[in-house]
Design a protein around this motif. Sequence first.
Motif, mmCIF file in Angstrom:
data_model
loop_
_atom_site.group_PDB
_atom_site.id
_atom_site.type_symbol
_atom_site.label_atom_id
_atom_site.label_comp_id
_atom_site.label_asym_id
_atom_site.label_seq_id
_atom_site.Cartn_x
_atom_site.Cartn_y
_atom_site.Cartn_z
ATOM 1 N N THR A 285 46.258 32.894 33.228
ATOM 2 C CA THR A 285 46.565 34.249 33.705
ATOM 3 C C THR A 285 46.149 34.406 35.168
ATOM 4 O OG1 THR A 285 46.286 35.135 31.486
ATOM 5 C CG2 THR A 285 46.119 36.702 33.299
ATOM 6 N N ARG A 286 44.936 33.922 35.486
ATOM 7 C CA ARG A 286 44.478 34.005 36.881
ATOM 8 C C ARG A 286 45.469 33.308 37.804
ATOM 9 N NH1 ARG A 286 39.532 32.207 34.627
ATOM 10 N NH2 ARG A 286 38.252 34.024 34.142
ATOM 11 N N ARG A 287 45.938 32.137 37.400
ATOM 12 C CA ARG A 287 46.857 31.386 38.273
ATOM 13 C C ARG A 287 48.210 32.060 38.389
ATOM 14 N NH1 ARG A 287 45.371 25.024 37.862
ATOM 15 N NH2 ARG A 287 43.139 25.363 37.578
ATOM 16 N N ILE A 288 48.683 32.657 37.299
ATOM 17 C CA ILE A 288 49.969 33.360 37.357
ATOM 18 C C ILE A 288 49.867 34.561 38.302
ATOM 19 C CG2 ILE A 288 51.571 34.785 36.009
ATOM 20 C CD1 ILE A 288 50.994 32.817 33.639
ATOM 21 N N ARG A 289 48.697 35.244 38.277
ATOM 22 C CA ARG A 289 48.510 36.404 39.158
ATOM 23 C C ARG A 289 48.506 36.020 40.641
ATOM 24 N NH1 ARG A 289 50.600 39.605 36.084
ATOM 25 N NH2 ARG A 289 49.412 40.604 34.440
ATOM 26 N N LEU A 290 48.268 34.759 40.931
ATOM 27 C CA LEU A 290 48.274 34.318 42.331
ATOM 28 C C LEU A 290 49.678 33.923 42.794
ATOM 29 C CD1 LEU A 290 44.982 32.218 42.413
ATOM 30 C CD2 LEU A 290 45.397 34.432 43.490
ATOM 31 N N LEU A 291 50.627 33.872 41.880
ATOM 32 C CA LEU A 291 51.991 33.520 42.275
ATOM 33 C C LEU A 291 52.575 34.641 43.121
ATOM 34 C CD1 LEU A 291 53.332 32.186 38.831
ATOM 35 C CD2 LEU A 291 52.716 30.814 40.832
ATOM 36 N N PRO A 292 53.481 34.286 44.052
ATOM 37 C CA PRO A 292 54.092 35.345 44.861
ATOM 38 C C PRO A 292 54.889 36.315 43.983
ATOM 39 C CG PRO A 292 54.922 33.149 45.492
ATOM 40 C CD PRO A 292 53.929 32.941 44.404
ATOM 41 N N ALA A 293 55.011 37.553 44.462
ATOM 42 C CA ALA A 293 55.810 38.545 43.753
ATOM 43 C C ALA A 293 57.260 38.053 43.705
ATOM 44 C CB ALA A 293 55.733 39.882 44.475
ATOM 45 N N PRO A 294 58.012 38.330 42.638
ATOM 46 C CA PRO A 294 57.629 39.129 41.474
ATOM 47 C C PRO A 294 56.985 38.316 40.356
ATOM 48 C CG PRO A 294 59.925 38.579 41.307
ATOM 49 C CD PRO A 294 59.429 37.923 42.569
ATOM 50 N N HIS A 295 56.876 36.999 40.535
ATOM 51 C CA HIS A 295 56.387 36.162 39.430
ATOM 52 C C HIS A 295 54.963 36.535 39.015
ATOM 53 C CE1 HIS A 295 59.898 33.517 39.763
ATOM 54 N NE2 HIS A 295 59.802 33.759 41.058
ATOM 55 N N GLY A 296 54.134 36.858 40.010
ATOM 56 C CA GLY A 296 52.741 37.183 39.709
ATOM 57 C C GLY A 296 52.563 38.560 39.103
ATOM 58 N N GLU A 297 53.633 39.340 39.047
ATOM 59 C CA GLU A 297 53.511 40.729 38.594
ATOM 60 C C GLU A 297 53.942 40.929 37.145
ATOM 61 O OE1 GLU A 297 55.756 42.893 41.458
ATOM 62 O OE2 GLU A 297 54.086 42.902 42.874
ATOM 63 N N VAL A 298 54.280 39.831 36.492
ATOM 64 C CA VAL A 298 54.752 39.928 35.115
ATOM 65 C C VAL A 298 53.660 40.533 34.222
ATOM 66 C CG1 VAL A 298 53.996 37.558 34.664
ATOM 67 C CG2 VAL A 298 55.764 38.574 33.237
ATOM 68 N N THR A 299 54.082 41.280 33.218
ATOM 69 C CA THR A 299 53.116 41.811 32.253
ATOM 70 C C THR A 299 52.593 40.667 31.387
ATOM 71 O OG1 THR A 299 54.302 43.899 32.177
ATOM 72 C CG2 THR A 299 52.823 43.444 30.351
ATOM 73 N N ILE A 300 51.280 40.569 31.240
ATOM 74 C CA ILE A 300 50.691 39.514 30.409
ATOM 75 C C ILE A 300 49.818 40.149 29.335
ATOM 76 C CG2 ILE A 300 49.350 37.369 30.356
ATOM 77 C CD1 ILE A 300 49.884 36.997 33.307
ATOM 78 N N LEU A 301 50.157 39.885 28.084
ATOM 79 C CA LEU A 301 49.367 40.379 26.963
ATOM 80 C C LEU A 301 48.680 39.197 26.287
ATOM 81 C CD1 LEU A 301 51.932 42.853 25.317
ATOM 82 C CD2 LEU A 301 50.247 43.324 27.097
ATOM 83 N N ALA A 302 47.403 39.356 26.007
ATOM 84 C CA ALA A 302 46.664 38.276 25.347
ATOM 85 C C ALA A 302 46.875 38.343 23.847
ATOM 86 C CB ALA A 302 45.182 38.403 25.665
ATOM 87 N N LEU A 303 46.956 37.171 23.243
ATOM 88 C CA LEU A 303 46.990 37.060 21.785
ATOM 89 C C LEU A 303 45.699 36.361 21.409
ATOM 90 C CD1 LEU A 303 50.555 35.625 21.173
ATOM 91 C CD2 LEU A 303 49.671 37.695 20.119
ATOM 92 N N THR A 304 44.872 37.029 20.639
ATOM 93 C CA THR A 304 43.616 36.362 20.329
ATOM 94 C C THR A 304 43.084 36.732 18.959
ATOM 95 O OG1 THR A 304 41.339 36.010 21.028
ATOM 96 C CG2 THR A 304 42.283 38.144 21.536
ATOM 97 N N ALA A 305 42.456 35.755 18.343
ATOM 98 C CA ALA A 305 41.847 35.980 17.033
ATOM 99 C C ALA A 305 40.362 36.294 17.172
ATOM 100 C CB ALA A 305 42.037 34.742 16.159
ATOM 101 N N GLN A 306 39.835 36.113 18.414
ATOM 102 C CA GLN A 306 38.400 36.333 18.612
ATOM 103 C C GLN A 306 38.135 37.776 19.015
ATOM 104 O OE1 GLN A 306 39.350 33.237 21.508
ATOM 105 N NE2 GLN A 306 37.175 32.764 21.337
ATOM 106 N N PRO A 307 36.960 38.317 18.674
ATOM 107 C CA PRO A 307 36.627 39.670 19.137
ATOM 108 C C PRO A 307 36.383 39.647 20.646
ATOM 109 C CG PRO A 307 34.772 38.695 17.958
ATOM 110 C CD PRO A 307 35.903 37.727 17.839
ATOM 111 N N VAL A 308 36.818 40.678 21.347
ATOM 112 C CA VAL A 308 36.654 40.699 22.804
ATOM 113 C C VAL A 308 35.833 41.892 23.270
ATOM 114 C CG1 VAL A 308 38.756 39.444 23.299
ATOM 115 C CG2 VAL A 308 38.830 41.918 23.064
ATOM 116 N N THR A 309 35.230 42.605 22.327
ATOM 117 C CA THR A 309 34.439 43.786 22.680
ATOM 118 C C THR A 309 33.400 43.405 23.739
ATOM 119 O OG1 THR A 309 34.686 44.396 20.384
ATOM 120 C CG2 THR A 309 33.168 45.725 21.709
ATOM 121 N N GLY A 310 33.366 44.218 24.805
ATOM 122 C CA GLY A 310 32.409 43.953 25.876
ATOM 123 C C GLY A 310 32.963 43.062 26.967
ATOM 124 N N ARG A 311 34.120 42.458 26.712
ATOM 125 C CA ARG A 311 34.692 41.560 27.717
ATOM 126 C C ARG A 311 35.901 42.204 28.399
ATOM 127 N NH1 ARG A 311 36.527 36.192 25.306
ATOM 128 N NH2 ARG A 311 36.753 35.611 27.483
#
Lengths: 183, 282
Positions: B97-123
């Motif tokens: 995700t960090r690397r995609i965000r560094l891509l020039p626009a519009p590629h770096g501006e894509v919506t990114i949703l995480a899929l995760t089975a781990q709890p992320v509370t606090g992160r």
Amino acid sequence: VSSDVQPQGLIFGENDPLMRGIVRSVLLQTGHNVFLAADGMEAISLARRLQARLVLLDIGMPRLNGMLACQAIRKLPGYTDVPIVMLTGYDDTRMRQAARLVGADDFITKPFRPDQLLARLMVHLDTPAPARAAALTALGRGPECPGSHVWNTIQPTIAGGDSPELLSGREMLLVLRDAEGHS
Amino acid sequence: VCGSLFWLELPAECELGAATPALRAAQATLPAAPRRVLLVDDIAMNRDVIAAFLRAGGHSVLLASGGAEAVGLAAADRFDVILMDLRMADMDGLEATRRIRLLPAPHGEVTILALTAQPVTGRETELAIAGLDGLLAKPVDYATLMRAVAQVPLLACQHEAPDAASSLPLFDSAVLDQTMAFLSAGEAAVNLALLRERKQELVRLIDAQPQPALLAETAHGLAAAAGMFGFIALSSVCRRFEQAVAANLPDATLLAGLMRTETENALHKLDQVLRAGGIGAT
């Protein structure tokens, strides 16, 4: 200066004299006094001394950048609900997210159309907070003009009404490292 | 809490904005416009199930089995949304995700949703800073997935890539007029003279072959100023150069050459404008 007769107006922080002059002309069209700052420290100092109606900040400024200035100004007494707008040449997504995290309400990229900047600022100045997001959405991006877009990407801060979580020192370092990487 | 969904943020401009929960619910029941989805997961079974859901909902899906592959696809192609597994063997979802965000626009501006089975509370802040827009808990059910994808802004809302600078006009007098309308004659003369100096300074700097970061800083300032005065191609190439340096892309050198040419062209044009308008004595 007596605290109950604080002067009002708009604060604009920008280190580039060329952009400062153009934007100042646009800001004067709002009918408010305009107070100019050449860096983030000056912007904070102005905000302490007067109760601004709106603060407009460039991000890449010397001494203290606009992100940190925004975070500091947001915490000042009387600035909880004052619109803070970032006006910047950095247009990547992480900058927009960081702007929201430090408490900015709107994010406009340079170059912009002066009439669209004026229209957006008037919404921030004249529309009560609950209706602001809808008004900004209705304003949209205006007519397309190659190379000259006005962006608006951080409406949820206004729409949600809940204050964004402020960055911890370590997180801010990450943002700053990022900002340096871009300059 | 299987199938729960919460939003960290949606950093695109065409989102629901002030929509009420009731309006959101109503919109979620409408059939969504097809989205172009990049699904990233290193476990084949997860990919198959989620891809089947997405296709059943009328969306088109491209698959990546790791973070590095996802970055490559995001750089080469455009998507409405990237569904990103966080825990992956080769390059994890946060790093991708960090690397995609560094891509020039519009590629770096894509919506990114995480899929995760781990709890992320606090992160949440850490995830937002990495550039994630939201989170879907795995295993995700069909209805939740459809709601999440339906809320993603369409590509049409995003701006076009500033492709070849040559396809952009050297100069747009309407833009200059727009800005001039806000300036007095005196201010206009001073500003155009300043702009002229900036352009000359950039040419000198390019010829001196400084550190790319220093050149990028000057280009950053000129991208804004040149754009305000109608020098569209110059503004665009300055921005592209700055992005190339920030992302450490190899075409920065090529862009520096292009930037020099465009600056010379813009200087020539500016002098014509100054002569024609009788503004500023330079």
